[in-house]
Scaffold this motif. Structure first.
Motif, PDB file in Angstrom:
ATOM      1  N   GLU A 172     105.399  38.717  50.030  1.00 25.56           N
ATOM      2  CA  GLU A 172     106.808  38.981  49.738  1.00 25.56           C
ATOM      3  C   GLU A 172     107.724  38.275  50.738  1.00 25.56           C
ATOM      4  O   GLU A 172     108.779  37.744  50.364  1.00 25.56           O
ATOM      5  CB  GLU A 172     107.036  40.491  49.768  1.00 25.56           C
ATOM      6  CG  GLU A 172     108.245  40.949  49.001  1.00 25.56           C
ATOM      7  CD  GLU A 172     108.206  42.438  48.733  1.00 25.56           C
ATOM      8  OE1 GLU A 172     108.712  42.850  47.681  1.00 25.56           O
ATOM      9  OE2 GLU A 172     107.675  43.203  49.571  1.00 25.56           O
ATOM     10  N   LEU A 173     107.323  38.247  52.012  1.00 25.27           N
ATOM     11  CA  LEU A 173     108.121  37.542  53.012  1.00 25.27           C
ATOM     12  C   LEU A 173     108.161  36.045  52.717  1.00 25.27           C
ATOM     13  O   LEU A 173     109.231  35.418  52.774  1.00 25.27           O
ATOM     14  CB  LEU A 173     107.553  37.781  54.411  1.00 25.27           C
ATOM     15  CG  LEU A 173     108.209  36.955  55.531  1.00 25.27           C
ATOM     16  CD1 LEU A 173     109.697  37.274  55.654  1.00 25.27           C
ATOM     17  CD2 LEU A 173     107.493  37.168  56.858  1.00 25.27           C
ATOM     18  N   GLU A 174     107.012  35.453  52.407  1.00 28.22           N
ATOM     19  CA  GLU A 174     106.995  34.016  52.121  1.00 28.22           C
ATOM     20  C   GLU A 174     107.847  33.695  50.890  1.00 28.22           C
ATOM     21  O   GLU A 174     108.514  32.656  50.846  1.00 28.22           O
ATOM     22  CB  GLU A 174     105.556  33.536  51.919  1.00 28.22           C
ATOM     23  CG  GLU A 174     104.742  33.453  53.198  1.00 28.22           C
ATOM     24  CD  GLU A 174     105.067  32.221  54.044  1.00 28.22           C
ATOM     25  OE1 GLU A 174     105.976  31.444  53.671  1.00 28.22           O
ATOM     26  OE2 GLU A 174     104.407  32.034  55.083  1.00 28.22           O
ATOM     27  N   GLN A 175     107.853  34.582  49.895  1.00 23.11           N
ATOM     28  CA  GLN A 175     108.701  34.368  48.726  1.00 23.11           C
ATOM     29  C   GLN A 175     110.174  34.427  49.118  1.00 23.11           C
ATOM     30  O   GLN A 175     110.995  33.619  48.654  1.00 23.11           O
ATOM     31  CB  GLN A 175     108.398  35.416  47.656  1.00 23.11           C
ATOM     32  CG  GLN A 175     109.110  35.185  46.330  1.00 23.11           C
ATOM     33  CD  GLN A 175     108.717  33.880  45.677  1.00 23.11           C
ATOM     34  OE1 GLN A 175     107.539  33.546  45.592  1.00 23.11           O
ATOM     35  NE2 GLN A 175     109.707  33.115  45.223  1.00 23.11           N
ATOM     36  N   LEU A 211     104.711  30.735  60.358  1.00 23.50           N
ATOM     37  CA  LEU A 211     105.728  30.411  59.363  1.00 23.50           C
ATOM     38  C   LEU A 211     106.012  28.918  59.261  1.00 23.50           C
ATOM     39  O   LEU A 211     106.581  28.458  58.266  1.00 23.50           O
ATOM     40  CB  LEU A 211     107.016  31.185  59.652  1.00 23.50           C
ATOM     41  CG  LEU A 211     106.878  32.714  59.633  1.00 23.50           C
ATOM     42  CD1 LEU A 211     108.237  33.374  59.828  1.00 23.50           C
ATOM     43  CD2 LEU A 211     106.234  33.195  58.334  1.00 23.50           C
ATOM     44  N   GLY A 212     105.594  28.143  60.246  1.00 20.41           N
ATOM     45  CA  GLY A 212     105.763  26.695  60.166  1.00 20.41           C
ATOM     46  C   GLY A 212     104.925  26.058  59.071  1.00 20.41           C
ATOM     47  O   GLY A 212     105.228  24.949  58.621  1.00 20.41           O
ATOM     48  N   VAL A 213     103.860  26.741  58.624  1.00 24.35           N
ATOM     49  CA  VAL A 213     103.029  26.180  57.557  1.00 24.35           C
ATOM     50  C   VAL A 213     103.862  26.018  56.291  1.00 24.35           C
ATOM     51  O   VAL A 213     103.924  24.942  55.690  1.00 24.35           O
ATOM     52  CB  VAL A 213     101.796  27.059  57.279  1.00 24.35           C
ATOM     53  CG1 VAL A 213     100.951  26.445  56.162  1.00 24.35           C
ATOM     54  CG2 VAL A 213     100.962  27.231  58.538  1.00 24.35           C
ATOM     55  N   GLY A 214     104.518  27.092  55.878  1.00 23.54           N
ATOM     56  CA  GLY A 214     105.350  27.006  54.687  1.00 23.54           C
ATOM     57  C   GLY A 214     106.506  26.038  54.850  1.00 23.54           C
ATOM     58  O   GLY A 214     106.873  25.329  53.913  1.00 23.54           O
ATOM     59  N   ALA A 215     107.073  25.987  56.066  1.00 20.84           N
ATOM     60  CA  ALA A 215     108.225  25.120  56.304  1.00 20.84           C
ATOM     61  C   ALA A 215     107.880  23.642  56.181  1.00 20.84           C
ATOM     62  O   ALA A 215     108.716  22.831  55.771  1.00 20.84           O
ATOM     63  CB  ALA A 215     108.811  25.409  57.688  1.00 20.84           C
ATOM     64  N   ARG A 216     106.641  23.266  56.530  1.00 24.98           N
ATOM     65  CA  ARG A 216     106.263  21.846  56.523  1.00 24.98           C
ATOM     66  C   ARG A 216     105.128  21.532  55.542  1.00 24.98           C
ATOM     67  O   ARG A 216     104.539  20.455  55.628  1.00 24.98           O
ATOM     68  CB  ARG A 216     105.851  21.433  57.937  1.00 24.98           C
ATOM     69  CG  ARG A 216     106.983  21.429  58.954  1.00 24.98           C
ATOM     70  CD  ARG A 216     108.045  20.380  58.604  1.00 24.98           C
ATOM     71  NE  ARG A 216     109.053  20.262  59.641  1.00 24.98           N
ATOM     72  CZ  ARG A 216     109.010  19.374  60.625  1.00 24.98           C
ATOM     73  NH1 ARG A 216     108.002  18.519  60.712  1.00 24.98           N
ATOM     74  NH2 ARG A 216     109.962  19.331  61.532  1.00 24.98           N
ATOM     75  N   LEU A 217     104.840  22.441  54.633  1.00 29.10           N
ATOM     76  CA  LEU A 217     103.717  22.224  53.722  1.00 29.10           C
ATOM     77  C   LEU A 217     103.936  21.010  52.823  1.00 29.10           C
ATOM     78  O   LEU A 217     103.031  20.189  52.623  1.00 29.10           O
ATOM     79  CB  LEU A 217     103.478  23.475  52.875  1.00 29.10           C
ATOM     80  CG  LEU A 217     102.197  23.484  52.046  1.00 29.10           C
ATOM     81  CD1 LEU A 217     100.969  23.459  52.942  1.00 29.10           C
ATOM     82  CD2 LEU A 217     102.150  24.707  51.136  1.00 29.10           C
ATOM     83  N   ASP A 218     105.139  20.871  52.263  1.00 27.92           N
ATOM     84  CA  ASP A 218     105.431  19.712  51.411  1.00 27.92           C
ATOM     85  C   ASP A 218     105.155  18.410  52.155  1.00 27.92           C
ATOM     86  O   ASP A 218     104.463  17.516  51.645  1.00 27.92           O
ATOM     87  CB  ASP A 218     106.895  19.737  50.969  1.00 27.92           C
ATOM     88  CG  ASP A 218     107.099  20.456  49.651  1.00 27.92           C
ATOM     89  OD1 ASP A 218     106.622  21.605  49.539  1.00 27.92           O
ATOM     90  OD2 ASP A 218     107.726  19.876  48.753  1.00 27.92           O
ATOM     91  N   GLU A 219     105.722  18.305  53.334  1.00 26.65           N
ATOM     92  CA  GLU A 219     105.574  17.090  54.137  1.00 26.65           C
ATOM     93  C   GLU A 219     104.109  16.795  54.422  1.00 26.65           C
ATOM     94  O   GLU A 219     103.640  15.653  54.271  1.00 26.65           O
ATOM     95  CB  GLU A 219     106.339  17.270  55.446  1.00 26.65           C
ATOM     96  CG  GLU A 219     106.141  16.186  56.477  1.00 26.65           C
ATOM     97  CD  GLU A 219     106.835  16.555  57.779  1.00 26.65           C
ATOM     98  OE1 GLU A 219     108.064  16.791  57.743  1.00 26.65           O
ATOM     99  OE2 GLU A 219     106.154  16.629  58.818  1.00 26.65           O
ATOM    100  N   ALA A 220     103.364  17.824  54.812  1.00 26.09           N
ATOM    101  CA  ALA A 220     101.964  17.637  55.185  1.00 26.09           C
ATOM    102  C   ALA A 220     101.109  17.230  53.988  1.00 26.09           C
ATOM    103  O   ALA A 220     100.277  16.311  54.078  1.00 26.09           O
ATOM    104  CB  ALA A 220     101.418  18.917  55.812  1.00 26.09           C
ATOM    105  N   VAL A 221     101.297  17.901  52.848  1.00 19.41           N
ATOM    106  CA  VAL A 221     100.475  17.604  51.675  1.00 19.41           C
ATOM    107  C   VAL A 221     100.802  16.218  51.123  1.00 19.41           C
ATOM    108  O   VAL A 221      99.900  15.464  50.720  1.00 19.41           O
ATOM    109  CB  VAL A 221     100.654  18.693  50.599  1.00 19.41           C
ATOM    110  CG1 VAL A 221      99.972  18.292  49.291  1.00 19.41           C
ATOM    111  CG2 VAL A 221     100.082  20.021  51.094  1.00 19.41           C
ATOM    112  N   ARG A 222     102.067  15.853  51.118  1.00 20.32           N
ATOM    113  CA  ARG A 222     102.434  14.513  50.630  1.00 20.32           C
ATOM    114  C   ARG A 222     101.832  13.429  51.526  1.00 20.32           C
ATOM    115  O   ARG A 222     101.390  12.378  51.035  1.00 20.32           O
ATOM    116  CB  ARG A 222     103.955  14.382  50.549  1.00 20.32           C
ATOM    117  CG  ARG A 222     104.573  15.246  49.469  1.00 20.32           C
ATOM    118  CD  ARG A 222     106.081  15.051  49.368  1.00 20.32           C
ATOM    119  NE  ARG A 222     106.663  16.052  48.496  1.00 20.32           N
ATOM    120  CZ  ARG A 222     106.632  16.003  47.162  1.00 20.32           C
ATOM    121  NH1 ARG A 222     106.039  14.979  46.561  1.00 20.32           N
ATOM    122  NH2 ARG A 222     107.183  16.956  46.433  1.00 20.32           N
TER     123      ARG A 222
END
Length: 485
Positions: free
Chosen positions: A39-42, A465-476
């Motif tokens: 719920e927090l990540e959402q 919480l940095g995982v969600g913040a930079r997930l797009d960048e990392a996966v791309r």
């Protein structure tokens, strides 16, 4: 002076670990924590943090994480819920919101056949110290598949120290269609998921037992079918009317759909076919690695059915999590959309079964190959915390196998690793669990030895919480990498 600080710190840890400061801790479970964290990540996905809030929100979440590791689950759950309210509203939670945040909800029974009556039990975490005036708040049973909610009201003493121990009856259950429901309590920013409820067309125990009889008659003629049979048996075992709190594999799924899928899978196996071959979308299964079944969640993009080689991204969760975290937690499951957009096959195995046994990766990869054709030049790794340690261990154990790796919040023994693929290490500036100075020193050691390692510091961020913040960048970045021939 240093001795006083140390004694004070140890005293705080003792209070947290025993629950003396925040009350008895027997009620909250990992299932409660999974719902609160998702719920927090959402909320973070829907309400990106203003720069001024990044540091305090990360600090508060890391404190909740440390409480979790010290087994004070109640404090961890209520703290994460209060953070969710803060992210949604931009301000601190009021007394009523904090009271709801300190509640554990349970459906009694957890699984009901359509039309059956049930109760929603609400109880306060810990041992409150004083009464509080009652308030009437809405209780919603929200279908996860969408559609109108079933609504009731609950009158509860919702001051911070008010004790709640009550049940709300849902008589007859005729309003509840078969499916999975999120039990929500409260309004607006102070509305939280407090439980899950399953409404089924037929008892899950009965369906599981019937399936077990059919599965017992099957044998596997090939390694691919042996893996598929192990997966079908594990999926069938999830079908239970009384799921344990620690089991989160179906916490976000509709058991009716899973039960129907398992029946079709058994039909395919009986006909000598692999039911998972080329399957698209998201599902849970196991892969057999020697004498161990490794649980994993899979997301296969729509192009997976075309039988073309797919790039593979292996995502590895942190300690205390499980194979569902990248789909329900980190970045609010953003990895699904990235997989579809970039054409990636994503698997999320149970990290603990690989970190100390990297040799299990070979059979795991072979099981995936039985199901999907892979582009061997584009197999990549991404891990958080314990998962980051595992990224390095797998790269060391299987040199030349991976195109690239990403480590969030730690990097294990990267300083002593040799033959690494291109690797990015993200570290939160204020990470209290993987101290930045230690990670920085290890990265510098690796770079001095000529390893292709890059360090990226996240200002204001802590451990998770940095995982969600930079997930797009990392996966791309990972999706663009190819292993040198």
């Amino acid at each position: 002076m240093r001795e006083r600080i140390l004694v004070g710190a140890l005293g705080c840890i003792a209070l947290l670990s025993t629950g003396c400061l925040f009350g008895a801790d027997a009620e909250a479970t990992r299932a409660d924590l999974a719902l609160a964290y998702a719920e927090l990540e959402q909320a973070l996905a829907e309400h990106p943090l203003p720069e001024a809030d990044v540091r305090p929100v990360n600090t508060a979440f890391d404190q909740a994480s440390i409480a979790f590791f010290l087994r004070n689950y109640s404090f961890a759950v209520s703290s994460i819920r209060e953070l969710t309210a803060r992210v949604r509203s931009g301000g601190a939670a009021d007394g009523a919101t904090r009271g709801i945040a300190a509640l554990r909800g349970r459906s009694i029974p957890r699984t009901v056949v359509a039309g059956q009556s049930l109760e929603i039990e609400l109880r306060t975490f810990g041992l409150p110290l004083a009464p509080a005036p009652p308030r009437t708040v809405p209780l919603r049973l929200m279908p996860l598949s969408g559609g109108p909610a079933v609504e009731r009201e609950a009158t509860l003493p919702l001051g911070l120290l008010g004790r709640v121990d009550t049940c709300i009856a849902i008589t007859g259950g005729t309003e509840l269609a078969p499916g999975a429901y999120d039990v929500q309590l409260g309004t607006d920013a102070g509305r939280f998921s407090v439980a899950r409820l399953w409404v089924v067309t037929a008892g899950l125990d009965t369906q599981r037992t019937a399936n077990e009889a059919r599965l017992a008659e099957l044998s596997a003629e090939t390694p691919a079918l042996a893996q598929a049979l192990a997966a079908a048996r594990a999926r069938n075992a999830l079908l239970t009317d009384r799921p344990p709190d620690a089991q989160t594999a179906l916490a976000f799924d509709d058991p009716n759909r899973v039960a129907a899928d398992v029946a079709v899978e058994i039909d395919a196996l009986a006909a000598g076919r692999d039911p998972y071959r080329g399957r698209t979308g998201e599902y849970w299964r196991v892969a057999r690695a020697g004498d161990v079944d490794v649980p994993l969640r899979v997301y296969a993009p729509g192009i997976a059915g075309a039988d073309e080689p797919l790039p593979l991204l292996i995502v590895l969760h942190g300690a205390g999590g499980d194979e569902n975290m990248f789909f329900q937690g980190y970045g609010a499951g953003r990895v699904r959309a990235l997989a579809e957009e970039l054409g990636l096959l994503v698997i999320a195995p149970r990290t603990e079964l690989l970190v100390g046994n990297p040799e299990r990766f070979g059979p795991l990869l072979e099981a995936v190959r039985h199901t999907y054709p892979l582009d061997d030049a584009r197999i990549t790794l991404l891990g958080h915390s314990l998962g980051a340690v595992t990224v390095v261990e797998l790269a060391k154990r299987w040199p030349g196998q991976f195109a690239a790796g990403v480590c969030f919040a730690g990097a294990g023994n990267i300083g002593g690793a040799r033959g690494l693929p291109p690797t990015r290490v993200y570290i939160g500036e204020q990470d209290p669990i993987s101290p930045p100075r230690i990670v920085q020193a290890a990265v510098q050691q690796a770079r001095a030895a000529g390893e292709p390692v890059e360090l990226i510091t996240l200002p204001g961020y802590g451990h998770t919480l940095g995982v969600g913040a930079r997930l797009d960048e990392a996966v791309r970045w990972l999706a663009a990498q190819r292993r040198a021939k």
